[in-house]
Design an enzyme around this catalytic site. Structure first.
Site, PDB file in Angstrom:
ATOM      1  N   ARG A  26       0.830  -1.213   0.000  1.00 38.38           N
ATOM      2  CA  ARG A  26       0.000   0.000   0.000  1.00 38.38           C
ATOM      3  C   ARG A  26       0.863   1.261   0.000  1.00 38.38           C
ATOM      4  O   ARG A  26       0.552   2.225  -0.697  1.00 38.38           O
ATOM      5  CB  ARG A  26      -0.973   0.009   1.176  1.00 38.38           C
ATOM      6  CG  ARG A  26      -2.056  -1.067   1.054  1.00 38.38           C
ATOM      7  CD  ARG A  26      -2.957  -1.092   2.265  1.00 38.38           C
ATOM      8  NE  ARG A  26      -2.151  -1.390   3.454  1.00 38.38           N
ATOM      9  CZ  ARG A  26      -2.474  -1.037   4.691  1.00 38.38           C
ATOM     10  NH1 ARG A  26      -3.576  -0.363   4.923  1.00 38.38           N
ATOM     11  NH2 ARG A  26      -1.696  -1.365   5.696  1.00 38.38           N
ATOM     12  N   ASN A  44      -6.159  -2.787   2.279  1.00 40.20           N
ATOM     13  CA  ASN A  44      -6.147  -4.241   2.382  1.00 40.20           C
ATOM     14  C   ASN A  44      -7.573  -4.756   2.397  1.00 40.20           C
ATOM     15  O   ASN A  44      -8.460  -4.135   2.996  1.00 40.20           O
ATOM     16  CB  ASN A  44      -5.455  -4.689   3.672  1.00 40.20           C
ATOM     17  CG  ASN A  44      -3.953  -4.538   3.615  1.00 40.20           C
ATOM     18  OD1 ASN A  44      -3.358  -4.501   2.549  1.00 40.20           O
ATOM     19  ND2 ASN A  44      -3.334  -4.453   4.778  1.00 40.20           N
TER      20      ASN A  44
END
EC number: 3.6.1.7
Length: 96
Positions: A26, A44
């Site tokens: 990320r 996520n």
């Protein structure tokens, strides 16, 4: 006047699978998107994938897609599902 001159932004959503959680994926997506001037988010998912949503010029979205396939050093991207998406306004690119 071409369509790109009227509407320069598009939105895309990617669902990235493989070893993409707990490896800085990320953060990697955020850095890449910010570098390209895109807005959106990376988060996520409960099933182990990472969702990346970005808004910007089509050429920059294509560049981001290539970066997402490579991922950060410790990731192992096994596949990406890409979808066109409705444009939602964000003022930056965030990690959720």
């Amino acid at each position: 006047m071409s369509k790109s001159a009227v509407s320069p932004s598009e939105a895309r959503r990617w669902y990235v699978r493989g070893r993409v959680q707990g490896v800085g994926y990320r953060d990697f997506a955020q850095r890449a998107a910010v570098q390209l001037g895109l807005t959106g988010y990376a988060r996520n998912l409960d099933d182990g994938r990472v969702e990346v949503y970005a808004v910007g010029p089509p050429s920059k979205l294509s560049e981001l897609a290539g970066m997402l396939y490579r991922g950060p050093r410790w990731s192992d991207v096994r596949g990406i599902e890409e979808q066109e998406a409705a444009i939602t306004s964000y003022d930056s690119f965030r990690i959720r």
